[in-house]
Each structure stands twice: as C-alpha cells, then as structure tokens.
Design a protein around this motif. Structure first.
Motif, PDB file in Angstrom:
ATOM      1  N   LYS A 259     -16.354   6.069  -2.781  1.00 21.91           N
ATOM      2  CA  LYS A 259     -15.605   4.658  -1.994  1.00 21.91           C
ATOM      3  C   LYS A 259     -15.077   3.562  -2.890  1.00 21.91           C
ATOM      4  O   LYS A 259     -14.784   2.493  -2.808  1.00 21.91           O
ATOM      5  CB  LYS A 259     -17.086   4.166  -1.887  1.00 21.91           C
TER       6      LYS A 259
ATOM      7  N   LEU B 247     -12.438  -2.437  -5.060  1.00 19.17           N
ATOM      8  CA  LEU B 247     -12.647  -3.065  -3.327  1.00 19.17           C
ATOM      9  C   LEU B 247     -12.699  -4.751  -4.094  1.00 19.17           C
ATOM     10  O   LEU B 247     -12.585  -5.082  -3.309  1.00 19.17           O
ATOM     11  CB  LEU B 247     -13.714  -2.173  -2.503  1.00 19.17           C
TER      12      LEU B 247
ATOM     13  N   PRO C 219      -3.977  -6.177  -0.548  1.00 18.73           N
ATOM     14  CA  PRO C 219      -4.682  -4.757  -0.763  1.00 18.73           C
ATOM     15  C   PRO C 219      -4.294  -3.466  -0.800  1.00 18.73           C
ATOM     16  O   PRO C 219      -4.444  -2.411  -1.341  1.00 18.73           O
ATOM     17  CB  PRO C 219      -5.299  -4.712   0.753  1.00 18.73           C
ATOM     18  N   MET C 220      -2.591  -3.422  -0.870  1.00 21.33           N
ATOM     19  CA  MET C 220      -2.047  -2.310  -1.230  1.00 21.33           C
ATOM     20  C   MET C 220      -1.212  -2.492  -2.412  1.00 21.33           C
ATOM     21  O   MET C 220      -1.504  -0.599  -2.704  1.00 21.33           O
ATOM     22  CB  MET C 220      -1.054  -2.254  -0.447  1.00 21.33           C
TER      23      MET C 220
ATOM     24  N   LEU D  34     -17.520  -1.572   4.156  1.00 23.89           N
ATOM     25  CA  LEU D  34     -18.254   0.159   4.084  1.00 23.89           C
ATOM     26  C   LEU D  34     -19.533   0.664   5.035  1.00 23.89           C
ATOM     27  O   LEU D  34     -19.405   1.469   5.353  1.00 23.89           O
ATOM     28  CB  LEU D  34     -18.320   0.303   2.889  1.00 23.89           C
TER      29      LEU D  34
ATOM     30  N   ARG E 188     -18.317   7.766  15.978  1.00 29.84           N
ATOM     31  CA  ARG E 188     -17.363   8.194  16.832  1.00 29.84           C
ATOM     32  C   ARG E 188     -17.415  10.178  16.334  1.00 29.84           C
ATOM     33  O   ARG E 188     -16.832  10.646  16.766  1.00 29.84           O
ATOM     34  CB  ARG E 188     -15.958   8.350  15.667  1.00 29.84           C
TER      35      ARG E 188
ATOM     36  N   LYS F  55       7.418   3.826  10.418  1.00 31.67           N
ATOM     37  CA  LYS F  55       6.504   3.872   9.579  1.00 31.67           C
ATOM     38  C   LYS F  55       5.475   5.115   9.832  1.00 31.67           C
ATOM     39  O   LYS F  55       5.304   5.620  10.277  1.00 31.67           O
ATOM     40  CB  LYS F  55       5.387   2.874   9.668  1.00 31.67           C
TER      41      LYS F  55
ATOM     42  N   ALA G 246      -1.017   3.261  -3.208  1.00 33.52           N
ATOM     43  CA  ALA G 246      -0.519   3.818  -1.815  1.00 33.52           C
ATOM     44  C   ALA G 246       1.000   3.245  -2.673  1.00 33.52           C
ATOM     45  O   ALA G 246       1.056   2.407  -3.244  1.00 33.52           O
ATOM     46  CB  ALA G 246      -0.300   3.749  -0.711  1.00 33.52           C
TER      47      ALA G 246
ATOM     48  N   GLN H 216      10.263   4.634   6.967  1.00 33.07           N
ATOM     49  CA  GLN H 216       9.310   3.863   5.453  1.00 33.07           C
ATOM     50  C   GLN H 216       8.707   4.853   5.483  1.00 33.07           C
ATOM     51  O   GLN H 216       7.023   5.586   6.299  1.00 33.07           O
ATOM     52  CB  GLN H 216       8.816   2.192   5.944  1.00 33.07           C
TER      53      GLN H 216
ATOM     54  N   TRP I 254       4.945   6.476   4.027  1.00 28.58           N
ATOM     55  CA  TRP I 254       4.195   5.568   3.053  1.00 28.58           C
ATOM     56  C   TRP I 254       3.170   7.086   2.214  1.00 28.58           C
ATOM     57  O   TRP I 254       2.863   8.088   2.991  1.00 28.58           O
ATOM     58  CB  TRP I 254       2.695   5.164   3.525  1.00 28.58           C
TER      59      TRP I 254
ATOM     60  N   SER J 234     -11.017   4.788   2.464  1.00 30.11           N
ATOM     61  CA  SER J 234     -11.453   3.954   3.014  1.00 30.11           C
ATOM     62  C   SER J 234     -10.897   3.007   2.735  1.00 30.11           C
ATOM     63  O   SER J 234     -10.740   1.575   4.099  1.00 30.11           O
ATOM     64  CB  SER J 234     -13.050   3.238   2.607  1.00 30.11           C
ATOM     65  N   LEU J 235     -10.015   3.327   1.828  1.00 32.09           N
ATOM     66  CA  LEU J 235      -8.592   2.335   1.679  1.00 32.09           C
ATOM     67  C   LEU J 235      -7.669   1.786   2.594  1.00 32.09           C
ATOM     68  O   LEU J 235      -6.736   1.095   2.776  1.00 32.09           O
ATOM     69  CB  LEU J 235      -8.012   1.625   0.274  1.00 32.09           C
TER      70      LEU J 235
ATOM     71  N   ALA K 152      -5.914  -0.274   5.199  1.00 32.43           N
ATOM     72  CA  ALA K 152      -4.536  -1.301   4.925  1.00 32.43           C
ATOM     73  C   ALA K 152      -3.333  -1.180   5.048  1.00 32.43           C
ATOM     74  O   ALA K 152      -2.073  -1.656   5.233  1.00 32.43           O
ATOM     75  CB  ALA K 152      -4.549  -1.765   3.157  1.00 32.43           C
ATOM     76  N   PHE K 153      -2.935   0.130   5.053  1.00 31.97           N
ATOM     77  CA  PHE K 153      -1.476   0.760   4.628  1.00 31.97           C
ATOM     78  C   PHE K 153      -1.492   1.521   5.942  1.00 31.97           C
ATOM     79  O   PHE K 153      -0.574   2.128   7.072  1.00 31.97           O
ATOM     80  CB  PHE K 153      -1.599   2.164   4.042  1.00 31.97           C
TER      81      PHE K 153
ATOM     82  N   ARG L  11      -2.041   0.546   8.770  1.00 30.16           N
ATOM     83  CA  ARG L  11      -1.550  -0.921  10.447  1.00 30.16           C
ATOM     84  C   ARG L  11       0.288  -0.900  10.504  1.00 30.16           C
ATOM     85  O   ARG L  11       1.327  -0.727  10.052  1.00 30.16           O
ATOM     86  CB  ARG L  11      -2.165  -2.173   9.691  1.00 30.16           C
TER      87      ARG L  11
ATOM     88  N   GLU M  80     -10.725  10.370  10.747  1.00 28.65           N
ATOM     89  CA  GLU M  80     -10.200   8.664   9.681  1.00 28.65           C
ATOM     90  C   GLU M  80      -9.318   8.333   9.847  1.00 28.65           C
ATOM     91  O   GLU M  80      -9.214   5.923   9.906  1.00 28.65           O
ATOM     92  CB  GLU M  80     -10.551   9.150   8.380  1.00 28.65           C
TER      93      GLU M  80
ATOM     94  N   LEU N 210      -7.940   7.425  12.608  1.00 26.57           N
ATOM     95  CA  LEU N 210      -7.600   7.663  14.159  1.00 26.57           C
ATOM     96  C   LEU N 210      -9.032   6.073  14.265  1.00 26.57           C
ATOM     97  O   LEU N 210      -8.743   5.048  15.117  1.00 26.57           O
ATOM     98  CB  LEU N 210      -8.148   8.269  15.726  1.00 26.57           C
ATOM     99  N   ILE N 211     -10.092   6.486  13.625  1.00 30.30           N
ATOM    100  CA  ILE N 211     -10.819   5.189  13.154  1.00 30.30           C
ATOM    101  C   ILE N 211     -10.187   3.779  12.348  1.00 30.30           C
ATOM    102  O   ILE N 211      -9.980   2.667  12.715  1.00 30.30           O
ATOM    103  CB  ILE N 211     -11.906   5.344  12.299  1.00 30.30           C
TER     104      ILE N 211
END
Lengths: 1157, 205
Positions: A606, A611, A639-640, A772, A782, B10, B43, B60, B62, B72-73, B76-77, B79, B105, B107-108
C-alpha cells in the motif's frame, strides 16, 4: 521489607489487624472501602505521587505514662507483611520477653531491625530515588488497572495531569506503556479509568486548552483532553508520539508482538548504553533499566544514525563536546560534538552541516595524544586523512582508550576476500552505452565549465580527503548541488547514502542472492519481468538485454532480501537509473538504502511511506506556501501529482538526465531534497496555478513544465518519454535548467530539514495508518454485506469485535490479527475460540465452558476452508449469521456440519495445531486410516464449498457426509450442553432423549442393511470385540449406498446381544448422568433439572466424569453392547428425526447469539 | 440549447499491471502504439475532443497504476468520474479474475450516487496475440451478471476495436454526466440517449 525504624505519632487511617505486646500489624484504610475517611484518603492518594504501602508493622513501647511507636516493616501485600510478622514472631518475641525493661527491649528491637535493613540494602543494589518513585508508580499502575503480570504490560512513564471532561477537570495519573495509554483519576468516591491502545488512537495534538498546556487524544469518536501543569506537556507529548509510532511501525513490519519490541529495546541497551561520557556515574549492573530511558536512548540513537547514515543496527555509546581542527585553516577550530558508536566515530559541527565526518573505526590507523595540549587527540586513517580533535578536556584519555581498545581487538582482521563471482558484474551502463557522438559537439564553453568543475572537485579532495572518511563540508555541498561529475557519482552516492557500510560489511551477499534467485521463485518475479522493459525504455542500455539482465538481477535479489516489500513498481525505474551510473552491486545497495532508510516504507504494501510523505508535503506546503496550497487543495491536485514525484524521484516526470541531479541530491542530502524541489516547483508556477480552474488543467500545466526541465551541462537528455500532453507545443516553450531549479529550491526552501520531515512523518503516520485501516474495513464489509443476513450496523459491530478481540476484564487485548496490513485481517484459533464463545453466548454458561472450547475448535476448522490456520471475517460471518439469523433448517445443517469434522480424537482432545490436520496429527491417534479417509472426504467437501461464492448457502448446498457413531455422540453432547442454557425444561430434555434414541435405532438399521448387502463385511461382524468404534468405519459406505440402505430398512439383527429397545434408554441415562455430574458439580443448577427417566437403568455403567464423557460413554457403551461397528446415519435421516421433535426445533430456532446490542 | 455548458467527461481506466491501459489510451488519443512506455506510477491523463451525436465533448481519460498496492491511492483520481473502464488481458486469466475487485474497489472509493447503475465498460485487450486464454463467452457472462456491462475485445497494438470501444465509453459517460448534472440541479443539457450500448454490435466474436 524492613525499614529504618521511624517514629509515628498519629495513625488515624490505619486499622490494627494483629498485635502482641511488642508489635502490631496494621493495614491502611483503602479507598476501595466505604466510608468518608476512605474516600478522602483515596483522593489524597491519587493526588500524591507516592502512596504509602498498605501494610506495616509497628514496634510499640508502652510505659506507664506514654506509648511510642516505630514503623519497622512495610509491605505491599498481606503475604509480604505476614512473612515479616512471622519472622518477628518466631525470632524476636522470645528474646524481647526475656528483657526486664520494656525500654531496653525496644531499643534492642530497633537495633536489630536497623541491622536487618542494612543487610537488606547491602544485598540490593543502591536504588536512586527516581527508580524508587518509578517502582512505586508501576506498582500503583498495575494495581489500579488490575493487570496481571502475565500480560507483561510494562510501564514506560507516568505523568501527573488532569483530564477535562465537559467542564470539570479530574486530576489523576497518566500511565504510558508499550501498548496502551491509561489514565486514572479518583476523586471523592468516583473513579475514572481510561484505557486506550496505541492502535486505537487516531489523532494526537499538543496545544493549549483554556490557557493550559494540553494534549488532545482522539480515538474513534472519543476525544480526550489532558492538561498539564509545569513543563511536562511537551515531554509527555513526545513520548506519546514515539510510543504510538512505534506501535504503528510494529504493525507495518508485521511483528505485532509486544514481547519482541521489548526484546528489541533491551537488546539495544544490553550493550553499554548511551549517556554523556562526562557523566561520572558508571553504568551499574542493575538489571532493571528504566524503560523510558531505553526509549529515550533509542530515539537519540535513531536520530544520530539517520544523520550520519550509519547502518541501522549501530549502537551509540555516548557523545561529548569537542572541537575539530579545520584542515584548510589550522587556526579554525570547529565546535561540535563527537559521537562514539560501536564501529564508528562521528563528528557533527554545532553550526548545522558546516562540517561532519564519519570514521569507521576500522579505518583508523593511528591514534595519538597530542603533545601541544592536554585535551587534544590525533587520529589518522588508512588513507592518510588526519584529524585533530581538541577541547576534549578530561575526556581525552577516555576516548583514546575506547578507540585503542577497539583497534587492539580488531587490528589484524582486515578482510580482503576476493570472491569469485559466478556471473559477470555489470559495470555502469553509461560506459557501454555512451551518448551518441552528436552530443559531443559540445562547445568550448561547456567543456571549460566541465574542466572547472573537475578542478574544484579535485581541489576539495586534496584538501579534505577522499573516500568514506573525508571531511564533509559546506563546500562539498555546494559542489554536489551543481551536479556530481559522472566519474565521482558512484563514490559519492555510496558514501553519502551510507550504502558503502552495508557493502563493506556484507561482501558476497549480493552475489549469493543472485545465485539464490536463479533457484527460487517468488510471485514478485512475475511483476518484475513484466516491468523490465518498462523502466527506462528511452535509454539504449535498456533496449538491449545487457541492461535488462542487470536490472532483473538487482530487482530479484532485492525481492529476496526484503520479501515484505518484494517488488513495487517505480523500483524498476529508480534502479535502472542507478544502473546507468553504478555497477550492479552498488546499485543493489543503493536501492536498499533508498527503500530501507532514505524513503522508508515507500515501496511497502500500500506504499504507506509514500502516502505519509504526501501528507508531509501537504503540511509543508500549507506552512510555506499557504495561498498556493489552499488553491491546490481546492483543486485536489496534490495527491494526484506528488505520488509519481516521490515514488520515482521525479524520473517519471522530467527527463532523466535532469532527474539525475535530483538523485545526486537525494543520496547526498536525504529526503529533504525531494520536498524542497517539490515546493519550489509549485512556487515557480504560482501565477499559472492560481489561474487554473480544474485539476486537469493544473496537472497538464505542471507536467508540461516538468518535461521542459533540461540539464544544460549534461545534454544527454532530449529523448522524450511517456505520453506527452503537449507534444509539439514543447518546442515553442522555453526550457528550464535543472540547476536553476535546484538553486531556487535551496534559496526558498533550504530551511526544510530532514529532522523536520522526520517529525512530521511521525505526526502523520498514525493518520495514514488509520485511514488505510478504515478503507480496508470498508472493503471487507462491502465484501460480506451481500451474502449475509445482518444489517450494516450489526456487521460493523461484529467487525470491530473481530478486529479488537474479546475484551478481558474490560481491557481490550492487544490486537493480534494476522494478515498483511490493510488487507483482510484474519484470526487464528487462539483468538477465534474466545470470539466464538463470546458470540454464541457460551462463555456466559460456565457449566459447559470447557466443552464450548472444543466446539469452538470444531467451528474453527469448519470455517477455515482454505486450511491456512486462520479465519477471515467473511468466514466468521458465514457462521455467525446462521447462528443469529438463520432459519431452523440452516442451524440444523450447521449443527450437523460442526460434527463431521474429524476433530475430536479418542482422547476428546482437539489436535493442537488446527491448521495442520495432516498426517503428523493423525499419527498421534490410533485411527490413522479412518482420519485420513474422512480427511479426504472433508477436503473434497471443502473444495466444493470453496468454489461457491455465496457463502450463506454454503452449508445448505453441500451434501454432508454421514455421521459415524463417535461423531454422533459428539453431536448429542453438543445438544445436551446447549440445552443447559435452557433451565428446567423437561419437555426439551425428553425430546432430546427420544431424538437420540430414534437416531441410534436408525443408525443401527443403516448398518445392518449395509452389512446384509455386503457379504464381505460378514467377517467383521463376527469379531465381537471392538477395539475402537471408529476403526471399522473404514468401510464407510458411500453416500449412494447408504441412501439405498436407509430405504431398505431391515429388521432387527439376531446377532445383537442386547435388545435394541433398551439402547436409547441406556444411552440417555448415561448422558444424563454425565450431565447431572456436570451440573451438580457446578452447584447452582437445580438438581431436578435432569432426571433419569428410566428406573431400570443399568447402574453398572459408571458415569464418566471428564468433559469428553459423551464420547467415552459412547465407547463404553459400544464396547458393552456391541453396537454394530459400521453404525452411521445420513444427513437426511438426521434432519427427519430432528424435525419430529417440536420442543427441540423450537429450542434451536430460538437459540441465537445474545451479545449483539 | 445554445447555452450548453462545456462538457468534460472523466473516464478512469483500471486493470492489472501490464494489461495495456496506457497503450489503449494512447492508441485512442494519439493513434500510435509503442513498446516504449514506462510503467505508470500514480496516474496520468490525456484529453481528446470527440463528437457524439453532433455534440462536441472533451474526454479526459485517466490512466492509473495497475499494481495492487497502488489501489488505495485511487480515491484522489476517482472523484467525479463519469465512466470506469475495466481492462484485462485476454491471454492472462488472472487479470480477468481481478476485475471483480477492481470494480468493487472503484465503487468503494469513488462512492458514486447510484453504484448499481454506475457505467462500466469492460475491455479484453491484446486479442492480436495467439495465446488467448479467456474465452469471449466467459467475459460476456461476467459482464451480464454485473448489470449488463458493455464488453469489447480490443487490440491497442493493431488498433482493433479501440475507436468503437471508446465511442461507447464516451456515450456511457455522457449519459452518466447528464444524470449527475440533473441530480445537482443543472439544466439537463442533452437528451438522454435511448440505451445506446445495448446492442453488442461493437463486440467482436
């Protein structure tokens, strides 16, 4: 213990327990007792730091007019004080009685006690008052929170503070341990205890609250405010942070065991520990060293190791102030401190980074006391660098001795192993793949600058030496920031990253790993292979197999060195970059330096480290470029974009020849350079960024800017890479020189230090960790929500319980779930069993507690479908959901399935290691064959189930194998135990009896019919003695045949010795006796709950007393009555019989887990 | 309809490492294919202007990192995404199996308003290769169980079906964009398309 006799005058809070003419044993009124005095006393005790011991012995001298008392012994427990009392009783009283005069007797007694005290003290090492106070606090802590010593919870430090709850402060004590933060306050009868595990804490903040120094701790939804008087707050906060971080890092490193960390700490201090050498007190042999000192030690050591880039295992012996002569100017003495490590001598100037040196002790050739001064010392290294340390004052001899001792020990061991490598070590790729000749059309101007640069470097080397021991000066820093010349790059990188120390102390290590990687296979190798050609494709070296093969070797070797990191994308890019300039062994150690020290946890699961640094970067941006940060924050860009900056050291973002300069800085300066450059990049684009309207625009702006960064001095750059956003447009825009960028970063953000970053990392690590965890939680929830009967809230509660474990005495255990961090957590059987019992309500019911454990083990195995010794939340939920909300049908299947497992062997003991139900286990039983057969069957069954995704119907869709007799008895036992919960239900009890009777008959029929069908089994029938009831179940009929046989239900077999109709009675009698035994043993259940129903019971059957009674009963029973050995029942039969008994059905459908609020 | 707002769609491309996400994006946007890509870290995105039923929209696209530890990153993208493209490699069954977790992932982390109806498109890439391992039927079957996700088989190298796939993606995204702007009270600026991707004409067999 004995104490120096001291006179007491007034003793209102003591009550006398025992007394004789000379002594009286008293105990102190405790605040646990009732009454006003007790409350006052309790309050006083919490406010005062030292609490008097609860027991004491007074020596009393009575004369006609007055009475005097002296305390002679105190004790913390009744046992302790009793020991002294008894000693006095047997050794003193008779002597004292012999005295005529009371006064004389007393003075004798006092003298005697004094000598005892002296003796005791002689035996004990002298304890300083601080130690004593600490001991006191630790005892108080253990007492208050009722921590058993088994739990090995050790106090690290304690602080006096007050907790603000709503409007009122509560004064009390904060105790910090390795695993928890505890707070206790006691004011006039009301006690407040707060216990938080470090893993619970999501936020720590040091601030002011109502004008007071305060620390705010957040845990979940709770918020605690602790206020401090005096200057304790800062100190406490640092310690809190350190402990919380240690805990998080333990989690990251996957060694969540607190014992290990204790060992780690003690290992560090077993060797001479850090202290100021100027301190006179020698380290005494006291075993017990304060844990908080250990932690302080650890902190300082880590800090200095980071600063000098030493190997992580290094130990700091101590440090002292001194000055170092500047080789360029003999008059110039640079003030600073010298640090003695186990294998290194380091110096750091007082003025930050003006000068520092790192000398491996092995490199020292000569050490001499200077003649010109009494406080100076000469040191010479093997490659002829000379240092003159001065102002050592009276510590010179000490330092001299330390180093010469070391040299004497190790002088001859200078290993020079020239190992033969089985493969050719790849030399720096730039040698083999030079830039195309067109690049050499360099102008005379660029050539001249190169020459000048080289001259400057050579000058520095001449003046300050070369190699590890060189003086590391401000001038060198300037040179590096202008770009390291290619030929010096490997050396400078290796030295300043500290990689050189690892390389030197591990000769042949890399080669070994490479050899090993040829023989082994890791999952990560596949990832590596896929990325080899996607590392630095624009460089010719990586378009041939030469570069690719070297890259493969380095990455694979690293994956073997550090399996917890394995391989992470971006490592390929960074490594290929290093390989251009260094040979592959150096590249390997530089990669290790990056992942393990400079950019910690970056390439972890991760990418936690990256992070963390992203957050740190945002903090810094907020601090230094607030306006810009606000803008960027609203666009959500940071963050991107920063992820790739940090993970690839900008190599993905800018032309690699420019990024090369940043790699120089990173190795030389540590991680701060990345942050400085990042901030400068944003700052330089300030005007444009402020104009941007969305995230896409900002990102394009920044990426096009980064792509335009070139390296003028090294024109090896024009190659383009990656998907260009503005291809074509680039040519029209001005390029930016990397050196200008670096300079601007230094000017503008040079004050960002590594220490600052480290501190901020510590602050944010907890946040990142928590978020995390949160997202892992979400995805686990879920994953189960669709296949379960629970609601979202219920699931959340269950998950919390699953992760936290079952509370013991109001204490949440230290989390022991296994599994990669931030992935699905799993628990092993030691955690599962209490959880199962807790959820099933079994733990409430002490009578069958022990049996509950057995059943829990069964459940564990049933759930552990992948046989990895762990149960995941999903697996747990599949069971609990049936227990709590399932229909009767589901529960019956569950009940049945719980007993088809091969679990309980003839001893009734579940095998110790549940995950390995392999042959080793089975060997211990005498039913090897049987177990393996069943094993196979179960495994097949489990295999089948594994494939089914919807687990709520998992139990239903499977076709469970038949139950053997032993398994069935086990089942009966379970039902009986379950029924204890329901007290006084005769109807239910009768139903159980009838049910069992019915089944036994049915099973017998099954066996008979099978026997009739299969003539070969005849022989077995003739064997009247059955050694083990289960042995013959080898001839376990297949499901098909049993179904047939049950249909062709046959008549009674004349071969049996007992009338079949008796059997149910007999067996139920046995079971009921068993049950009675159990219940009456516990005492508080009405005796009449279980009544033998059959007056004609056979009393010759001894009621078994063990918990595994049922199975024994079964065996005894079989042995005596010759139940057919191949007795079995099918699932359908079981169902049919069960459903005939209404009370049973009713009971089972009502049965539900009770502890979900 | 003159005061139409500028439409920016997007699109997020997800899938395991090495399935060809970057290549697909580049083939679609820049009409070129090269083997010289670096692994995507974090990304990256490209934009392209497309005409959909006489409407000019900006896509756009990505491109994300595929290795699991970067998952887990995503938050940010993801959204404001209008469509999510799931890519797998038809020669690597594992990359197909993980589609489920990529979808979950997404959807979460993106937590769209109506997760059940959020538009996904599945692309089976690398059909130009010989050693195909995931049969079309299997992939289609999976797509059907997930609320009829449109499925395309593509080759970024040979530019097979890429254009068609991204057309469908654009439509889906536009549809979603219209839906979300309705939700937030903007004037619905385009008529909702009558089920454009129902027909599987774009899919190869």
């Amino acid at each position: 213990m004995w104490v120096q006799p001291s006179e007491v005058f007034f003793a209102p809070f003591w009550s006398v327990e025992r007394a004789n003419p000379f002594f009286s044993l008293q105990h102190r009124v405790s605040h646990k007792e009732n009454g006003f005095v007790a409350k006052v006393l309790g309050t006083l005790d919490t406010v005062r730091e030292s609490k008097p011991t609860p027991y004491r012995i007074l020596l009393q001298m009575r004369t006609q007019d007055f009475m005097m008392s002296w305390v002679v012994a105190v004790g913390h427990s009744k046992e302790e004080i009793d020991y002294y009392w008894n000693w006095l009783d047997s050794n003193m009283i008779s002597t004292l009685e012999a005295f005529d005069d009371n006064v004389e007797a007393c003075s004798f007694a006092r003298a005697k006690v004094e000598s005892l005290v002296a003796e005791e003290e002689f035996r004990r090492s002298p304890a300083d008052p601080e130690m004593k106070r600490f001991d006191e606090a630790e005892r108080r802590f253990l007492e208050t929170f009722k921590i058993s010593s088994e739990e090995r919870e050790r106090l690290v430090n304690y602080f006096s503070c007050s907790h603000w709850n709503s409007k009122l402060p509560r004064h009390g004590w904060m105790y910090l341990t390795l695993n928890r933060l505890c707070f206790n306050a006691y004011t006039f009868g009301s006690e407040l205890n707060i216990v938080l595990r470090w893993t619970d804490i999501s936020h720590l903040e040091h601030t002011t609250f109502r004008m007071m120094d305060a620390i705010i701790v957040k845990s979940g939804k709770d918020r605690f405010v602790f206020c401090f008087i005096s200057q304790q707050g800062e100190r406490c906060f640092q310690q809190l942070q350190q402990l919380a971080n240690e805990c998080v890092q333990r989690h990251l490193k996957h060694t969540a065991l607190p014992e290990e960390s204790q060992n780690e700490v003690s290992r560090q201090t077993k060797k001479p520990s850090v202290r100021l050498l100027t301190q006179k007190t020698p380290i005494d042999k006291r075993e017990k060293f304060l844990l908080k000192n250990k932690l302080d030690t650890k902190k300082l050591t880590e800090e200095k190791i980071r600063f000098f880039r030493l190997p992580k295992e290094e130990l700091l012996h101590g440090h002292l102030r001194c000055s170092l002569h500047n080789p360029s100017n003999k008059e110039d003495a640079i003030h600073g401190s010298v640090f003695c490590f186990q294998n290194f001598l380091c110096f750091e100037s007082k003025v930050r980074e003006r000068m520092w040196i790192v000398i491996p002790l092995l490199e020292i050739s000569v050490i001499e006391k200077a003649t010109f001064s009494t406080s100076a010392l000469y040191i010479n290294t093997r490659n002829q660098i000379c240092y003159i340390f001065d102002d050592l004052s009276n510590q010179r001899d000490f330092l001299w001795k330390l180093i010469s001792d070391f040299l004497a020990k190790t002088s001859s061991t200078h290993h020079n192993k020239a190992s033969v490598t089985p493969f050719e070590i790849q030399q720096p790729l730039h040698i083999q793949f030079p830039p195309p000749p067109s690049y050499f059309q360099s102008t005379s101007e660029t050539e001249r600058t190169l020459e000048e640069k080289e001259h400057a470097w050579e000058h520095h080397f001449n003046m300050y030496g070369r190699g590890v021991c060189m003086y590391r000066t401000q001038e060198l820093w300037d040179l590096v920031h202008k770009g390291i010349l290619q030929k010096y790059k490997p050396d400078i990188w290796m030295i300043f990253s500290g990689a050189i120390f690892y390389l030197n102390s591990n000769p042949g290590y890399y080669e070994e790993l490479v050899m090993k990687s040829d023989e082994t296979y890791l999952d990560s190798f596949e990832d590596i292979e896929r990325d080899l050609h996607r590392s630095l494709p624009e460089h010719p070296a990586f378009q041939t197999d030469i570069g690719i093969a070297a890259l493969r070797r380095v990455l694979r070797a690293y994956a073997l060195r550090n399996p917890s990191v394995g391989y992470c994308q971006a490592m390929n890019i960074v490594t290929s970059m290093i390989l251009l300039e260094c040979d592959e062994i150096q590249a390997f150690w530089l990669l290790a330096a990056l992942t393990e020290r400079i950019l910690p946890d970056y390439y972890n699961a991760k990418v936690v480290g990256a992070l963390v640094d992203q957050r740190v970067f945002e903090c810094l941006a907020e601090q230094y470029i607030p306006e810009l940060h606000a803008r960027l924050d609203s666009l959500g860009v940071l963050p991107m974009i920063t992820m790739s900056w940090f993970l690839t050291i900008f190599i993905n973002a800018m032309p690699y020849s420019s990024a090369m300069n940043l790699v120089d800085l990173l190795f030389y300066d540590g991680c701060k350079s990345l942050f400085q450059i990042g901030l400068a990049l944003l700052d330089l684009n300030r005007a444009e960024i402020m104009k941007c309207t969305d995230d896409g625009e900002t990102m394009s702006l920044l990426s096009s800017y980064l792509e335009r960064i070139t390296n003028v001095s090294n024109p090896h750059s024009v190659t383009r890479h990656g998907p260009g956003h503005t291809v074509g447009a680039l040519a029209n825009q001005p390029s930016i020189d990397i050196l200008e960028l670096i300079e601007s970063a230094n000017n503008r953000f040079g004050h960002v230090t590594n220490e600052m970053i480290e501190q901020k990392r510590n602050m944010t690590r907890i946040h990142v960790f928590k978020s995390l965890e949160e997202s892992a939680r979400k995805s686990v929830l879920r994953g189960v929500i669709n296949g379960t009967l629970f609601t979202q809230t219920e699931l959340e509660q269950l998950y919390q319980l699953f992760v936290d474990g079952v509370p013991e005495d109001g204490f949440l255990p230290i989390s022991k779930t296994a599994g990669a961090p931030f992935k699905e957590q799993k628990v092993d059987c030691t955690i599962f069993c209490p959880l199962f019992l807790y959820l099933s309500g079994w733990s409430e019911n002490e009578k069958s507690g022990e049996y509950g454990n057995e059943l829990a083990m069964q459940a564990f195995r049933l759930l552990d479908t992948d046989i990895d010794g762990h149960v995941s939340f999903k697996e747990l939920i599949s069971l609990v959901s049936l227990l709590a909300k399932g229909r009767l049908q589901h529960k019956l299947v569950l009940l049945y399935c719980l007993h088809i497992m091969p679990a309980l062997d003839s001893n009734g003991l579940p095998p110790d290691i549940p995950d390995k139900i392999t042959t080793e286990d089975i060997d211990t039983t005498d039913k090897k064959d049987l177990t393996t057969t069943i094993e196979k069957e179960i495994n097949a069954c489990l295999e089948r189930r594994k494939r089914e995704t919807d687990f709520s119907i998992k139990f239903l869709s499977s076709n469970p194998p038949n139950l053997t007799m032993e398994q069935f008895f086990q089942l009966c036992k379970t039902v009986q135990h379950l029924s204890i919960i329901k007290e006084d239900n005769e109807e239910l009890f009768r139903a159980i009896q009838e049910f069992i009777a019915g089944i036994i008959q049915e099973g017998r029929n099954n066996a008979d019919s099978t026997n009739q069908q299969d003539k070969e089994v005849q022989q077995t029938r003739e064997e009247i003695l059955i050694t083990s009831p289960a042995k013959d179940t080898l001839q376990l009929p297949t499901v098909e045949s049993s179904e047939q046989s049950s249909r062709t239900s046959s008549s009674m077999n004349d071969f049996e010795l007992v009338d079949a109709t008796d059997i149910p009675h007999l067996i139920t009698n046995n079971l009921s006796i068993d049950l009675e035994e159990l219940t009456s043993g516990e005492g508080d259940t009405p005796e009449n709950q279980v009544q033998p129903k059959n007056p004609s019971e056979d009393l010759s059957i001894n009621p078994p007393t063990e918990t595994q009674a049922a199975s024994q009963t079964g065996k005894q029973f079989t042995n005596q009555y010759y139940l057919p050995p191949d007795w079995f029942i099918t699932f359908d039969q079981f169902l049919a019989h069960f459903e005939q008994h209404a009370p049973l059905c009713e009971f089972l459908s009502e049965l539900t887990i009770i502890s979900l609020q | 309809m003159s005061a139409r707002r500028k439409v920016l769609l997007k699109v997020i491309i997800l899938g395991d490492s090495g399935v060809g996400k970057t290549s697909l994006m580049n083939q679609y946007v820049n009409k070129r294919f090269t083997t010289q890509y670096k692994a995507t870290i974090g990304a990256d995105f490209l934009t392209k202007e497309v005409m959909i039923d006489d409407r000019l929209v900006t896509m756009q696209i990505w491109d994300t990192a595929g290795q699991e530890r970067f998952q887990s990153l995503g938050v940010a993208f993801y959204r404001g995404a209008d469509c999510c493209v799931l890519v797998y490699d038809v020669t690597q069954p594992n990359t197909f199996k993980t589609l489920d977790s990529w979808r979950d992932e997404f959807l979460i982390q993106a937590s769209p308003r109506d997760p059940e109806n959020f538009p996904f498109v599945v692309l089976g890439n690398k059909v130009d290769l010989e050693n195909r391992a995931v049969p079309t039927r299997r992939a289609q079957g999976w797509c059907e169980t997930k609320n009829n996700i449109p499925y395309f088989e593509t080759s970024a190298k040979e530019a097979i079906n890429v254009e068609q796939a991204f057309q469908a993606i654009a439509r889906k995204a536009l549809e979603q964009d219209a839906k979300t702007s309705c939700d937030i009270g903007l004037e619905p600026n385009i008529p909702i398309q009558p089920e454009p991707a129902k027909d599987k004409s774009g899919c190869c067999t």
